[in-house]
Design a protein around this motif. Structure first.
Motif, short mmCIF file in Angstrom:
data_model
loop_
_atom_site.label_atom_id
_atom_site.label_comp_id
_atom_site.label_asym_id
_atom_site.label_seq_id
_atom_site.Cartn_x
_atom_site.Cartn_y
_atom_site.Cartn_z
N ASP A 81 0.83 -1.21 0.00
CA ASP A 81 0.00 0.00 0.00
C ASP A 81 0.87 1.26 0.00
O ASP A 81 0.59 2.21 -0.75
CB ASP A 81 -0.93 0.03 1.23
CG ASP A 81 -2.06 -0.98 1.13
OD1 ASP A 81 -2.34 -1.47 0.01
OD2 ASP A 81 -2.66 -1.27 2.18
N GLN A 82 1.89 1.29 0.84
CA GLN A 82 2.76 2.46 0.94
C GLN A 82 3.58 2.64 -0.34
O GLN A 82 3.79 3.77 -0.81
CB GLN A 82 3.68 2.37 2.15
CG GLN A 82 2.96 2.34 3.49
CD GLN A 82 2.07 3.55 3.71
OE1 GLN A 82 2.42 4.67 3.41
NE2 GLN A 82 0.88 3.31 4.23
N TYR A 97 1.22 4.05 -2.96
CA TYR A 97 1.00 5.48 -2.72
C TYR A 97 2.22 6.29 -3.17
O TYR A 97 2.08 7.33 -3.80
CB TYR A 97 0.71 5.74 -1.23
CG TYR A 97 0.52 7.20 -0.94
CD1 TYR A 97 -0.72 7.80 -1.09
CD2 TYR A 97 1.59 8.01 -0.55
CE1 TYR A 97 -0.90 9.16 -0.85
CE2 TYR A 97 1.42 9.37 -0.31
CZ TYR A 97 0.18 9.94 -0.46
OH TYR A 97 0.02 11.27 -0.24
N TYR A 148 2.13 9.12 -6.06
CA TYR A 148 2.54 10.50 -5.78
C TYR A 148 3.61 10.96 -6.77
O TYR A 148 3.55 12.06 -7.29
CB TYR A 148 3.07 10.59 -4.34
CG TYR A 148 3.43 12.00 -3.91
CD1 TYR A 148 2.47 12.85 -3.39
CD2 TYR A 148 4.73 12.47 -4.02
CE1 TYR A 148 2.79 14.15 -3.00
CE2 TYR A 148 5.07 13.76 -3.61
CZ TYR A 148 4.09 14.59 -3.12
OH TYR A 148 4.42 15.87 -2.73
#
Length: 190
Positions: free
Chosen positions: A40-41, A44, A48
């Motif tokens: 998930d990180q 993200y 970004y």
């Protein structure tokens, strides 16, 4: 715009490789929940990078959200050896602007050029000093130092100058390295 895109494209090419190695380690160690959070990180982080590479400027609050995800990836990679001291006044400066992806190359440089061990973990400080964002770390060169070309720092400075009309300030002593990034008030960017 072409010059900007060229500078952004030179962001550390080893990031994906290192991230996949860390994810592989979590899977091998059967740390399923940490692996899912890591995915998930990582997702993200890439979102970004893709979205904000085109926006050019971003708010300090958005850059700090990116930092949280990026920090998680590094904390898994350097378990109990890398720490962040964050003192950013988002209530006052959260809407102020800076070139997107300004923190990533500074953190990556700190990790690349310093010895990081359990006995001597690396602490990276990210703080606001008035309307300036300061990223600093102690200098503890690796035994077999990776000789940097300085391209990452030069690219960030070029991007900073191009987008804000201001200069970053690099401060180095025998004990520490820091970069001061003057933030842009939101009204000045319109």
């Amino acid at each position: 715009l072409t010059r900007y895109n060229s500078l952004v494209s030179q962001i550390n090419p080893h990031f994906l490789f290192n991230s996949l190695n860390s994810l592989s380690m979590l899977v091998r160690e059967k740390q399923e929940q940490k692996a899912l959070t890591y995915i998930d990180q990582l997702s993200y982080t890439f979102r970004y990078i893709i979205q904000n590479g085109q926006n050019m400027m971003t708010s300090l609050s958005d850059e700090m959200k990116f930092l949280e995800a990026y920090k998680y990836l590094l904390e898994i990679r350097y378990a109990d050896k890398l720490f962040f001291d964050i003192e950013v006044d988002e209530s006052r400066y959260g809407s102020w602007l800076l070139p997107s992806l300004s923190l990533q190359p500074l953190i990556e440089n700190a990790v690349k050029h310093n010895s990081i061990t359990r006995a001597k973990p690396l602490r990276i400080s990210i703080r606001t000093e008035g309307a300036t964002l300061v990223v600093s770390n102690p200098l503890r060169p690796k035994m077999e130092a990776e000789h940097g070309t300085g391209i990452g720092l030069r690219n960030l400075n070029s991007r900073w100058s191009l987008l804000t009309g201001q200069e970053m300030e690099v401060r180095q002593s025998a004990e520490s390295f820091s970069v001061a990034l003057p933030l842009t008030p939101p009204a000045a960017a319109k």
